[in-house]
Write an enzyme that holds these catalytic residues in place. Structure first.
Site, mmCIF file in Angstrom:
data_model
loop_
_atom_site.group_PDB
_atom_site.id
_atom_site.type_symbol
_atom_site.label_atom_id
_atom_site.label_comp_id
_atom_site.label_asym_id
_atom_site.label_seq_id
_atom_site.Cartn_x
_atom_site.Cartn_y
_atom_site.Cartn_z
ATOM 1 N N GLU A 270 -51.402 29.887 34.879
ATOM 2 C CA GLU A 270 -51.153 28.576 35.094
ATOM 3 C C GLU A 270 -49.825 28.503 35.794
ATOM 4 O OE1 GLU A 270 -50.404 27.372 30.846
ATOM 5 O OE2 GLU A 270 -52.414 27.029 30.525
ATOM 6 N N ASP A 349 -57.347 28.036 23.912
ATOM 7 C CA ASP A 349 -55.914 28.008 23.553
ATOM 8 C C ASP A 349 -55.676 27.026 22.317
ATOM 9 O OD1 ASP A 349 -53.419 27.471 24.452
ATOM 10 O OD2 ASP A 349 -53.781 26.103 25.924
ATOM 11 N N GLU A 377 -49.570 21.516 18.945
ATOM 12 C CA GLU A 377 -49.869 21.141 20.266
ATOM 13 C C GLU A 377 -51.316 20.274 20.257
ATOM 14 O OE1 GLU A 377 -49.872 23.890 23.312
ATOM 15 O OE2 GLU A 377 -50.930 22.701 24.980
HETATM 16 C C1 GCV Z 1 -46.192 27.659 27.853
HETATM 17 C C2 GCV Z 1 -51.066 26.171 26.870
HETATM 18 C C3 GCV Z 1 -50.103 25.023 26.993
HETATM 19 C C4 GCV Z 1 -48.846 25.296 27.696
HETATM 20 C C5 GCV Z 1 -48.508 26.685 27.511
HETATM 21 C C6 GCV Z 1 -49.621 27.640 27.707
HETATM 22 C C7 GCV Z 1 -49.081 29.182 27.452
HETATM 23 O O1 GCV Z 1 -51.780 25.741 28.346
HETATM 24 O O2 GCV Z 1 -50.721 23.536 27.084
HETATM 25 O O3 GCV Z 1 -47.950 24.327 27.693
HETATM 26 O O4 GCV Z 1 -47.362 27.069 28.428
HETATM 27 O O5 GCV Z 1 -50.498 27.243 26.700
HETATM 28 O O6 GCV Z 1 -49.326 29.447 26.188
HETATM 29 O O7 GCV Z 1 -48.393 29.850 28.136
#
Ligand code: GCV
Length: 662
Positions: A270, A349, A377
């Protein structure tokens, strides 16, 4: 009632029926001045004073009617404790200070749960060596995926250490947590400077507060620090100038932060930098840092959430779910002994239902730990009630078949399966600076529950829920039962009204609350769920992406066959017609309709149950949760309507019960 600045969560000690005039605390064999013993004694004084209305003193209690003795005995397991009591004393035995502190909190927990002081007895040792919380707090005070206000560690790029920090450390120690990462794994902006003079003094202060409660402080690290802080042109882990930069930096860090436990790293994911940029492997990156930190006794926790969010999956062979295993399995055995891989519970995720990551236990020669998320989340943003301990239990109980015995995830991540001393569990935490810490008062059950479970993976979801309820509220047994039932049903209810049969997502992109059936954020190559007018689901069998083959044979065979695959995961592994008959006997489409109507109806039921508690719990708590239930019902209604009407229109198949589908 004294007015408080923040809630005391489950440590809000209440007076019990039994009054004791005087209680003496005695410390035998431990150094009374040790910081952790000192914290334990302080906690005992506070708790015993409140619970029994007693005058609590220290020293030889021969003249007093009742004593609490903290006794050192090297025969007790590391960080474990033994409790016994009689008419005249409670005896807490441990071999080390953390064990003594956990024993003290355990004795307090028993008393708070109504056990008579003469009847206390328990023997415990932690299931997992590492029991960690991961904060995704940013230095500007915001929290990535935070639903309870802002950070209590960081305000406007400064670090805050105050009474609230001390309370936080108390709460964490009381549930057995021994490691905390204070900053977001996405290390950006000011956070890169946490390992510089700008912040050393404050980080040190924080690490001391944690150390008072037996907790090690860890930092998330920016892999590109040699560039961002050092002015180098690269951060290639095999480049000598980079290695030397890290050596100097880590020496400086440990000179200034001697209590630091180590670093957590998110790389090549990411948008975060990592070894892939230089054609290096994840092991190259992790081992370089591991070697550099080794002389100081530190560890590197390396995340396996590595995937390419821009990948084109139109060939139906490319699959994000495969990524973790594909990147890490072939490096098994190459990681150095102070490196531990942190693996999310599922391959995608933190969805409400995912299979267990095949990397857990797939690796047999590498230190590994489990990462779960108690920040809600994808599970309702701490608006919707979703008690996650049952999900964590499912993960821990999963049989991997990685070897003949001792092959569950609990065996693997505790280190038992393959004899690793570096092993454990971490949770992305759900706290913030809200008065009640977790936004929704009931979300504190997940905070409490994760800690208790990471210390003792044998506890049941119900035991944990009941303990938390007893310690948090003062309810009649019938109401405790009702609240326990609400918590225990809540994950399934949430699953029913959101995305069906393990397919996941269908959630509003980026924000991740509320329905958006086609809304997967990386969907420029098509819809994630692959639904058309005939069917839905992702073919991850040997004829599809091949993901099912990443499991050991016994599980691979089950997942590969739609007739054997558990219903609740069948669309994760298979693309099936809407008319496909599930093991339940229902068709896929009827299951979708039924569960969505049921999910909404059951959400209404638990919301109505909450109303029965009005007047029985403090009104601020009642109102906070009541308001959230109102929002949950609106959310559940919307999910139900959108999902049902989407699939009705796509499939053209009527609901057998002819309910109204908008
Ligand atoms: C901290 C997901 C979340 C992101 C998070 C990522 C991760 O994609 O939406 O906000 O980033 O996981 O675990 O690194």
């Amino acid at each position: 009632m004294e007015s408080a600045k923040w809630s005391q969560l489950w440590l809000d000690y209440k007076k019990c029926k039994d009054s004791v005039e005087k209680i003496a605390i005695e410390v035998l064999g431990f150094d009374r001045a040790h910081r952790v013993i000192d914290s334990g004694v302080k906690e005992l004084k506070l708790a015993l004073g409140r619970i029994f209305g007693a005058e609590v003193s220290e020293g030889n209690g021969a003249a007093d009617p009742f004593a609490v003795k903290i006794v050192k005995d090297s025969a007790v397991a590391k960080e474990g404790y033994e409790l016994v009591s009689s008419a005249s004393e409670i005896r807490i035995t441990a071999s080390d200070e953390n064990g003594a502190l956990y024993g003290i909190f355990a004795a307090i927990r028993k008393l708070s749960c109504g056990v008579a002081k003469e009847e206390i007895s328990e023997k415990a040792a932690p299931s997992n060596p590492l029991r960690m919380m991961n904060h995704w707090d940013n230095m500007d005070g915001s929290i990535e995926r935070g639903y309870s206000g802002n950070s209590f560690f960081f305000v406007d790029n400064e670090i805050v250490v105050d009474e609230r920090t001390v309370d936080y450390a108390r709460f964490m120690a009381s549930i057995g947590i021994n490691g905390i990462v204070i900053n977001n794994v996405n290390v950006k902006d000011a956070a890169s400077y946490l390992i510089t003079d700008r912040y050393f003094a404050k980080v040190k202060e924080l690490s001391e507060v944690f150390a008072d409660y037996g907790i090690r402080l860890y930092l998330s690290l920016n892999f590109a620090s040699p560039i961002e802080l050092g002015g180098l042109e690269l951060c290639d882990p095999l480049d000598e100038s980079v290695i030397n930069w890290w050596k100097d930096k880590v020496k400086e860090v440990y000179d200034k932060l001697p209590l630091l436990g180590g670093f957590l790293v998110k790389a090549d994911s990411e948008g975060r930098p990592g070894p892939f940029t230089y054609g290096r492997t994840q092991a190259d990156g992790a081992n370089m840092l591991g070697d550099v930190i080794k002389p100081y006794g530190g560890i590197i926790i390396w995340r396996c959430f590595v995937y390419n969010c821009t990948q084109d999956w139109r060939d139906y062979k490319t699959d994000r779910a495969r990524a973790g295993y594909d990147y890490f399995k072939n490096l098994d055995g190459q990681y150095h002994d102070n490196v531990i891989l942190q693996i999310k519970n599922g391959p995608m995720d933190f969805q409400i239902r995912e299979p267990i990551s095949p990397l857990l236990g797939g690796l047999t020669k590498t230190n590994q730990m489990l990462e779960v998320q108690i920040a809600q989340e994808y599970t309702g943003h701490q608006i919707d009630l979703c008690y996650l301990v049952p999900m964590f239990k499912e993960v821990l109980d999963f049989k991997t078949y990685c070897q003949k015995d001792n092959d569950t995830i609990a065996d693997v991540v505790s280190g038992r399966a393959f004899g690793n001393s570096l092993a454990g569990m971490a949770a992305v935490i759900n706290t913030g600076n809200d008065f009640n810490w977790t936004g929704n008062y009931l979300a504190a059950a997940n905070l409490y529950g994760f800690g208790r479970l990471s210390y003792n993976t044998e506890l049941s979801s119900e035991e944990i829920a009941r303990e938390w309820i007893k310690m948090t509220f003062s309810l009649e047994i019938v109401d405790e039962d009702m609240l326990t039932d609400m918590l225990l049903r809540s994950r399934e209810i949430y699953e029913k009204y959101t995305s069906p049969l393990g397919i996941g997502w269908m959630v509003t992109p980026n924000g991740h609350y509320g329905p958006s059936v086609d809304g997967y954020e990386y969907s420029r190559w098509g819809t994630y769920h692959r639904a058309d007018h005939l069917g839905i689901g992702v073919d991850r069998t040997d004829k599809g992406t091949g993901y099912a083959q990443q499991y050991y044979k016994e599980n691979a065979e089950v997942y590969n066959d739609p007739k054997k695959c558990p219903d609740n995961l069948v669309l994760f592994f298979h693309h099936l017609p809407y008319t496909w008959k599930l093991q339940s006997g229902k068709t896929v489409i009827q299951h979708i309709y039924d569960t969505h109507f049921e999910g909404y109806a059951e959400a209404k039921e638990i919301a109505a149950n909450w109303e029965k508690l009005e007047g029985k719990i403090p009104s601020d708590m009642y109102n906070n949760v009541h308001h959230r239930f109102e929002m949950q019902l609106a959310n559940a209604r919307e999910w139900c309507d959108q999902v049902n009407s989407y699939f009705y229109r796509k499939s053209g198949i009527e609901d057998e019960l002819h309910r109204e589908i908008y």
